[in-house]
Design a protein around this motif. Structure first.
Motif, PDB file in Angstrom:
ATOM      1  N   VAL A 156      76.470  82.515 -15.009  1.00 46.83           N
ATOM      2  CA  VAL A 156      77.476  83.505 -14.657  1.00 46.83           C
ATOM      3  C   VAL A 156      78.566  82.815 -13.848  1.00 46.83           C
ATOM      4  O   VAL A 156      78.283  82.150 -12.856  1.00 46.83           O
ATOM      5  CB  VAL A 156      76.858  84.663 -13.851  1.00 46.83           C
ATOM      6  N   VAL A 157      79.811  82.958 -14.277  1.00 47.16           N
ATOM      7  CA  VAL A 157      80.929  82.324 -13.574  1.00 47.16           C
ATOM      8  C   VAL A 157      81.948  83.388 -13.183  1.00 47.16           C
ATOM      9  O   VAL A 157      82.147  84.364 -13.899  1.00 47.16           O
ATOM     10  CB  VAL A 157      81.609  81.244 -14.455  1.00 47.16           C
ATOM     11  N   GLY A 158      82.566  83.169 -12.003  1.00 51.45           N
ATOM     12  CA  GLY A 158      83.629  84.055 -11.544  1.00 51.45           C
ATOM     13  C   GLY A 158      83.199  85.134 -10.590  1.00 51.45           C
ATOM     14  O   GLY A 158      84.041  85.826 -10.014  1.00 51.45           O
ATOM     15  N   ARG A 159      81.897  85.309 -10.383  1.00 51.67           N
ATOM     16  CA  ARG A 159      81.441  86.421  -9.538  1.00 51.67           C
ATOM     17  C   ARG A 159      81.893  86.255  -8.095  1.00 51.67           C
ATOM     18  O   ARG A 159      82.350  87.197  -7.460  1.00 51.67           O
ATOM     19  CB  ARG A 159      79.922  86.541  -9.615  1.00 51.67           C
ATOM     20  N   ASN A 160      81.794  85.050  -7.555  1.00 49.11           N
ATOM     21  CA  ASN A 160      82.134  84.823  -6.152  1.00 49.11           C
ATOM     22  C   ASN A 160      83.297  83.851  -5.977  1.00 49.11           C
ATOM     23  O   ASN A 160      83.581  83.428  -4.869  1.00 49.11           O
ATOM     24  CB  ASN A 160      80.908  84.283  -5.399  1.00 49.11           C
ATOM     25  N   ALA A 161      83.933  83.474  -7.083  1.00 48.17           N
ATOM     26  CA  ALA A 161      85.082  82.584  -6.975  1.00 48.17           C
ATOM     27  C   ALA A 161      86.258  83.354  -6.389  1.00 48.17           C
ATOM     28  O   ALA A 161      86.579  84.458  -6.843  1.00 48.17           O
ATOM     29  CB  ALA A 161      85.445  82.025  -8.342  1.00 48.17           C
ATOM     30  N   PRO A 162      86.929  82.808  -5.366  1.00 47.75           N
ATOM     31  CA  PRO A 162      87.962  83.575  -4.652  1.00 47.75           C
ATOM     32  C   PRO A 162      89.154  83.962  -5.510  1.00 47.75           C
ATOM     33  O   PRO A 162      89.761  85.004  -5.277  1.00 47.75           O
ATOM     34  CB  PRO A 162      88.379  82.621  -3.516  1.00 47.75           C
ATOM     35  N   ASN A 163      89.512  83.165  -6.520  1.00 48.23           N
ATOM     36  CA  ASN A 163      90.708  83.435  -7.310  1.00 48.23           C
ATOM     37  C   ASN A 163      90.400  83.966  -8.708  1.00 48.23           C
ATOM     38  O   ASN A 163      91.299  84.077  -9.540  1.00 48.23           O
ATOM     39  CB  ASN A 163      91.562  82.169  -7.427  1.00 48.23           C
ATOM     40  N   ALA A 164      89.147  84.271  -8.968  1.00 50.76           N
ATOM     41  CA  ALA A 164      88.771  84.706 -10.313  1.00 50.76           C
ATOM     42  C   ALA A 164      89.092  86.187 -10.503  1.00 50.76           C
ATOM     43  O   ALA A 164      88.826  87.013  -9.631  1.00 50.76           O
ATOM     44  CB  ALA A 164      87.288  84.462 -10.550  1.00 50.76           C
ATOM     45  N   ALA A 165      89.679  86.518 -11.636  1.00 50.63           N
ATOM     46  CA  ALA A 165      89.976  87.913 -11.965  1.00 50.63           C
ATOM     47  C   ALA A 165      88.969  88.471 -12.955  1.00 50.63           C
ATOM     48  O   ALA A 165      88.766  89.676 -13.026  1.00 50.63           O
ATOM     49  CB  ALA A 165      91.383  88.036 -12.527  1.00 50.63           C
ATOM     50  N   MET A 166      88.354  87.574 -13.754  1.00 55.39           N
ATOM     51  CA  MET A 166      87.433  88.008 -14.787  1.00 55.39           C
ATOM     52  C   MET A 166      86.060  87.400 -14.578  1.00 55.39           C
ATOM     53  O   MET A 166      85.941  86.247 -14.169  1.00 55.39           O
ATOM     54  CB  MET A 166      87.961  87.617 -16.168  1.00 55.39           C
ATOM     55  N   LEU A 167      85.053  88.179 -14.869  1.00 56.50           N
ATOM     56  CA  LEU A 167      83.677  87.713 -14.811  1.00 56.50           C
ATOM     57  C   LEU A 167      83.253  87.309 -16.210  1.00 56.50           C
ATOM     58  O   LEU A 167      83.610  87.958 -17.188  1.00 56.50           O
ATOM     59  CB  LEU A 167      82.770  88.823 -14.289  1.00 56.50           C
ATOM     60  N   ALA A 168      82.496  86.219 -16.331  1.00 56.16           N
ATOM     61  CA  ALA A 168      82.076  85.745 -17.647  1.00 56.16           C
ATOM     62  C   ALA A 168      80.692  85.127 -17.562  1.00 56.16           C
ATOM     63  O   ALA A 168      80.224  84.742 -16.484  1.00 56.16           O
ATOM     64  CB  ALA A 168      83.074  84.726 -18.196  1.00 56.16           C
ATOM     65  N   VAL A 169      80.054  85.048 -18.710  1.00 57.43           N
ATOM     66  CA  VAL A 169      78.790  84.341 -18.866  1.00 57.43           C
ATOM     67  C   VAL A 169      79.026  83.189 -19.819  1.00 57.43           C
ATOM     68  O   VAL A 169      79.667  83.363 -20.862  1.00 57.43           O
ATOM     69  CB  VAL A 169      77.683  85.264 -19.413  1.00 57.43           C
ATOM     70  N   GLN A 170      78.537  82.018 -19.459  1.00 54.89           N
ATOM     71  CA  GLN A 170      78.578  80.883 -20.375  1.00 54.89           C
ATOM     72  C   GLN A 170      77.175  80.686 -20.949  1.00 54.89           C
ATOM     73  O   GLN A 170      76.227  80.452 -20.206  1.00 54.89           O
ATOM     74  CB  GLN A 170      79.066  79.621 -19.670  1.00 54.89           C
ATOM     75  N   LEU A 171      77.086  80.818 -22.245  1.00 55.32           N
ATOM     76  CA  LEU A 171      75.825  80.619 -22.969  1.00 55.32           C
ATOM     77  C   LEU A 171      75.792  79.175 -23.464  1.00 55.32           C
ATOM     78  O   LEU A 171      76.677  78.750 -24.212  1.00 55.32           O
ATOM     79  CB  LEU A 171      75.745  81.589 -24.139  1.00 55.32           C
ATOM     80  N   CYS A 172      74.795  78.426 -23.030  1.00 52.06           N
ATOM     81  CA  CYS A 172      74.701  77.005 -23.398  1.00 52.06           C
ATOM     82  C   CYS A 172      73.469  76.761 -24.267  1.00 52.06           C
ATOM     83  O   CYS A 172      72.433  77.406 -24.093  1.00 52.06           O
ATOM     84  CB  CYS A 172      74.622  76.128 -22.151  1.00 52.06           C
ATOM     85  N   GLN A 173      73.624  75.823 -25.189  1.00 48.70           N
ATOM     86  CA  GLN A 173      72.518  75.371 -26.036  1.00 48.70           C
ATOM     87  C   GLN A 173      72.420  73.854 -25.886  1.00 48.70           C
ATOM     88  O   GLN A 173      73.349  73.122 -26.237  1.00 48.70           O
ATOM     89  CB  GLN A 173      72.783  75.732 -27.491  1.00 48.70           C
ATOM     90  N   GLY A 174      71.299  73.399 -25.357  1.00 48.77           N
ATOM     91  CA  GLY A 174      71.144  71.976 -25.095  1.00 48.77           C
ATOM     92  C   GLY A 174      70.644  71.176 -26.279  1.00 48.77           C
ATOM     93  O   GLY A 174      70.552  69.952 -26.206  1.00 48.77           O
ATOM     94  N   HIS A 175      70.322  71.855 -27.377  1.00 50.16           N
ATOM     95  CA  HIS A 175      69.760  71.169 -28.535  1.00 50.16           C
ATOM     96  C   HIS A 175      70.205  71.901 -29.790  1.00 50.16           C
ATOM     97  O   HIS A 175      70.336  73.128 -29.793  1.00 50.16           O
ATOM     98  CB  HIS A 175      68.233  71.156 -28.443  1.00 50.16           C
ATOM     99  N   CYS A 176      70.477  71.151 -30.858  1.00 50.39           N
ATOM    100  CA  CYS A 176      70.905  71.767 -32.121  1.00 50.39           C
ATOM    101  C   CYS A 176      70.191  71.098 -33.286  1.00 50.39           C
ATOM    102  O   CYS A 176      70.426  69.914 -33.561  1.00 50.39           O
ATOM    103  CB  CYS A 176      72.413  71.640 -32.299  1.00 50.39           C
TER     104      CYS A 176
END
Length: 263
Positions: free
Chosen positions: A173-193
């Motif tokens: 989860v990115v942007g929740r506590n960032a002082p200048n963030a206007a939007m909240l987002a989730v980054q979904l990562c895949q470490g293997h393909c």
């Protein structure tokens, strides 16, 4: 009178018929371990031992040998049930291991898709990829729907489903506590393909997977990086909504993102 063999030359997990060819027995057993990591990874040493019927010492010996040859690698996977403690060590095939184990199949798959593209055009490869990921969407949809309407929960459920299929999924989860963030987002990562090299040559695989994620989550998502295009992980940006400011006078946690790794 029975003949004895030095214990230093006979593998602990060897069959009686293998004692005359200890090196061949080691190679065969090591190939079994490698194939099991490919099929069940990310998998722990204990799980491999149970599946193959090997002692812990034998499994560790083969895993260490495969690691030295850079055929497998360790992924640290958190325990979602407890949410605490040290991440568990799980084994997956490295890119080199995938190449060495599946060279023939990869070559055949590449040749088949290339011929399909030559005969029927690029749209035929895209349709093939769409059909392949339609099966994934069908299997994943009940799992994602069961997580409810909250996008963060749905993204976590998707990451868990991906991990079960060997993609080593995680969410941040990115942007929740960032002082200048206007939007909240989730980054979904895949470490293997598992289809990394095919996707490098035929981008439709990545494109169709991204579209499946968008439909499952119900929002437009954006790919930030992929393993097939040289990234360290595949990262998908999922917009969640606007950041809700904390009420005045209420202390907020630090600015570190919330990370959840799903086994």
């Amino acid at each position: 009178m029975s003949q004895s063999y030095p214990t230093s030359t006979v593998p602990a997990d060897a069959r009686p018929a293998d004692v005359f060819r200890p090196h061949e027995a080691e190679d065969r057993t090591r190939s079994k371990v490698l194939a099991a990591v490919l099929e069940h990874g990310p998998v722990s040493a204990a799980e491999l031992g149970e599946r193959l019927g090997f002692t812990p010492a034998a499994v560790r010996r083969h895993l260490d040998a495969l690691s030295r040859k850079q055929l497998i690698e360790v992924k640290l996977v958190g325990n979602p049930s407890s949410g605490a403690g040290r991440p568990a060590r799980r084994y997956v095939l490295s890119q080199r291991g995938q190449t060495e184990l599946g060279t023939d199949y990869l070559s055949i798959a590449k040749a088949a898709l290339a011929q399909l593209q030559d005969v029927a055009g690029p749209d035929a490869v895209e349709q093939f990829a769409r059909t392949r990921f339609a099966e994934m969407e069908t299997r994943y949809r009940p799992l994602v729907e069961a997580a409810g309407a909250d996008l963060e929960d749905r993204a976590k459920a998707l990451a868990s489903a991906l991990t079960a299929d060997g993609f080593v999924g995680s969410t941040t989860v990115v942007g929740r506590n960032a002082p200048n963030a206007a939007m909240l987002a989730v980054q979904l990562c895949q470490g293997h393909c598992p289809v990394q090299e095919l996707a490098a040559e035929f981008p439709s695989f990545c494109d169709q997977e991204t579209e499946v994620f968008s439909r499952l989550l119900g929002v437009d998502v954006r790919r930030l990086s992929t393993l097939a295009r040289g990234g360290h992980v595949c990262t998908t940006h999922i917009p969640v909504g606007r950041v809700t400011p904390a009420p005045a006078g209420v202390d907020t946690p630090g600015t570190e993102p919330t990370v959840s790794i799903h086994q």
